[in-house]
Design an enzyme around this catalytic site. Structure first.
Site, PDB file in Angstrom:
ATOM      1  N   HIS A  75      -5.143 -42.256  34.835  1.00  8.39           N
ATOM      2  CA  HIS A  75      -4.100 -42.755  33.785  1.00  8.39           C
ATOM      3  C   HIS A  75      -2.981 -42.063  33.763  1.00  8.39           C
ATOM      4  O   HIS A  75      -1.769 -42.936  33.721  1.00  8.39           O
ATOM      5  CB  HIS A  75      -4.714 -42.555  32.268  1.00  8.39           C
ATOM      6  CG  HIS A  75      -5.913 -43.565  32.162  1.00  8.39           C
ATOM      7  ND1 HIS A  75      -6.969 -43.073  30.932  1.00  8.39           N
ATOM      8  CD2 HIS A  75      -6.580 -44.076  33.049  1.00  8.39           C
ATOM      9  CE1 HIS A  75      -7.974 -43.914  31.122  1.00  8.39           C
ATOM     10  NE2 HIS A  75      -7.791 -44.327  32.288  1.00  8.39           N
ATOM     11  N   HIS A 256      -6.944 -52.940  32.428  1.00  9.70           N
ATOM     12  CA  HIS A 256      -7.318 -51.493  32.740  1.00  9.70           C
ATOM     13  C   HIS A 256      -7.652 -51.183  34.018  1.00  9.70           C
ATOM     14  O   HIS A 256      -7.311 -50.220  34.695  1.00  9.70           O
ATOM     15  CB  HIS A 256      -8.182 -51.334  31.926  1.00  9.70           C
ATOM     16  CG  HIS A 256      -8.467 -49.648  31.851  1.00  9.70           C
ATOM     17  ND1 HIS A 256      -7.536 -48.750  31.236  1.00  9.70           N
ATOM     18  CD2 HIS A 256      -9.496 -48.854  32.381  1.00  9.70           C
ATOM     19  CE1 HIS A 256      -8.201 -47.305  31.354  1.00  9.70           C
ATOM     20  NE2 HIS A 256      -9.183 -47.691  32.334  1.00  9.70           N
ATOM     21  N   ASP A 260      -6.044 -48.428  36.311  1.00  2.24           N
ATOM     22  CA  ASP A 260      -6.692 -47.409  37.229  1.00  2.24           C
ATOM     23  C   ASP A 260      -6.172 -47.456  38.833  1.00  2.24           C
ATOM     24  O   ASP A 260      -6.033 -46.442  39.446  1.00  2.24           O
ATOM     25  CB  ASP A 260      -8.059 -47.567  37.226  1.00  2.24           C
ATOM     26  CG  ASP A 260      -8.709 -47.154  35.991  1.00  2.24           C
ATOM     27  OD1 ASP A 260      -7.973 -46.429  35.147  1.00  2.24           O
ATOM     28  OD2 ASP A 260      -9.911 -47.453  35.675  1.00  2.24           O
ATOM     29  N   HIS A 283     -12.993 -46.508  41.250  1.00  7.79           N
ATOM     30  CA  HIS A 283     -12.224 -45.274  41.911  1.00  7.79           C
ATOM     31  C   HIS A 283     -12.818 -44.732  42.937  1.00  7.79           C
ATOM     32  O   HIS A 283     -12.008 -44.251  43.794  1.00  7.79           O
ATOM     33  CB  HIS A 283     -12.562 -44.045  40.903  1.00  7.79           C
ATOM     34  CG  HIS A 283     -12.311 -44.379  39.554  1.00  7.79           C
ATOM     35  ND1 HIS A 283     -11.048 -44.603  39.140  1.00  7.79           N
ATOM     36  CD2 HIS A 283     -12.728 -44.606  38.298  1.00  7.79           C
ATOM     37  CE1 HIS A 283     -10.648 -44.794  38.061  1.00  7.79           C
ATOM     38  NE2 HIS A 283     -11.819 -44.489  37.413  1.00  7.79           N
TER      39      HIS A 283
END
Length: 298
Positions: A75, A256, A260, A283
């Site tokens: 973030h 969002h 990321d 991720h």
């Protein structure tokens, strides 16, 4: 374009999402060419924000050097990248960044109030020698990165969810990151909560820092468990989400995920002059793509 850093130091404190520990973070100006560096202020260990330093991608991006780690760094990296910060030192007092409101907005609002400090040297964009393709056959996720004149990212999110549907989001340097991406909060599915808790994660989660998607019917017993978990008696389902909040955008969850990946791709080592196209980003594949891009850039 000249390199830029923050004008002064900015301090934040709060619970960490997964460990539940309170941690403090201070964003400080840094010299030309230093990039983004994390400093564990409790241990005196610096860890550069590079994909080669990623040690885990279990529900967040975690950097490490030896036994020292810093987690949930995506973030703040996203905030600095979206605002155009080239160089900064990020001091953090524990092994995980505070989750704050689950978005990048607190960082962004503090920094843009003062503007950025322009530095002497020009920004050096990373240029790809050849296209990069990274795939995950198990999930069907795919990221394709092609050389371009300016950075851009397009994503498509598909959780096979009746509530979310298929969502898309886009970022490039012309997009107002502060208003369009920074406010978008992290999210999870209601049916994931028990698993996440059993795995020792989301100990710092609460209804102020996460969107909870309710994909499946929920018994009153499960609702009571969640009410006890979040110490609230006022929670119900509205339009497929827990009714603790209102969405900032219809596709806030995709935005969002875009937030990321902007942070994760910064781990290539700087601003990448490339068009990134991502299907089912996460991720793991994000940081793998950043590592591959770093290896194939100059």
């Amino acid at each position: 374009m000249k390199q830029r850093t923050v004008r002064k130091s900015y301090r934040f404190e709060g619970k960490s999402l997964h460990t539940g520990l309170v941690s403090s973070v201070c964003i400080k100006p840094a010299g030309t060419g230093s990039g983004i560096v994390f400093l564990r202020s409790d241990l005196g260990v610096e860890i550069a924000a590079l994909a080669s330093n990623v040690v885990s991608v279990a529900r967040s991006t975690i950097l490490g050097l030896g036994d020292v780690t810093v987690g949930t760094i995506e973030h703040i990296l996203s905030a600095l990248t979206g605002l155009g910060v080239d160089n900064a030192l990020i001091e953090v007092s524990a092994s995980e960044m505070p989750i704050l409101d689950g978005s990048a907005r607190p960082y962004v609002e503090a920094i843009i109030a003062d503007g950025l400090q322009e530095q002497d040297s020009e920004r050096r964009y990373l240029e790809l020698r050849e296209p990069v393709v990274v795939e995950d056959p198990a999930s069907g996720a795919r990221i394709e990165i092609n050389p371009a004149e300016r950075p851009s990212i397009d994503i498509e999110v598909d959780f096979n969810s009746k509530v979310l549907g298929i969502q898309n989001a886009h970022w490039d340097e012309s997009v107002d990151y502060a208003s369009q991406i920074a406010p978008c909060r992290t999210f999870c599915f209601f049916h994931e909560l028990e698993f996440l808790l059993q795995a020792g994660l989301v100990k710092g989660g609460d209804l102020d820092n996460a969107i909870v998607v309710v994909e499946r019917p929920v018994t009153e017993e499960r609702f009571q468990q969640v009410r006890r978990l979040f110490t609230t008696s006022e929670v119900a389902v509205k339009n497929g989400y827990l009714d603790n909040l209102e969405l900032h955008f219809p596709n806030e969850c995709a935005r969002h995920k875009l937030l990321d990946i902007i942070g994760d791709m910064r781990l290539a080592g700087g601003y990448l002059n490339a068009a990134v196209s991502a299907y089912k980003p996460g991720h793991g594949i994000n940081t793998e793509a950043a590592r591959a891009a770093a290896e194939k850039s100059f």
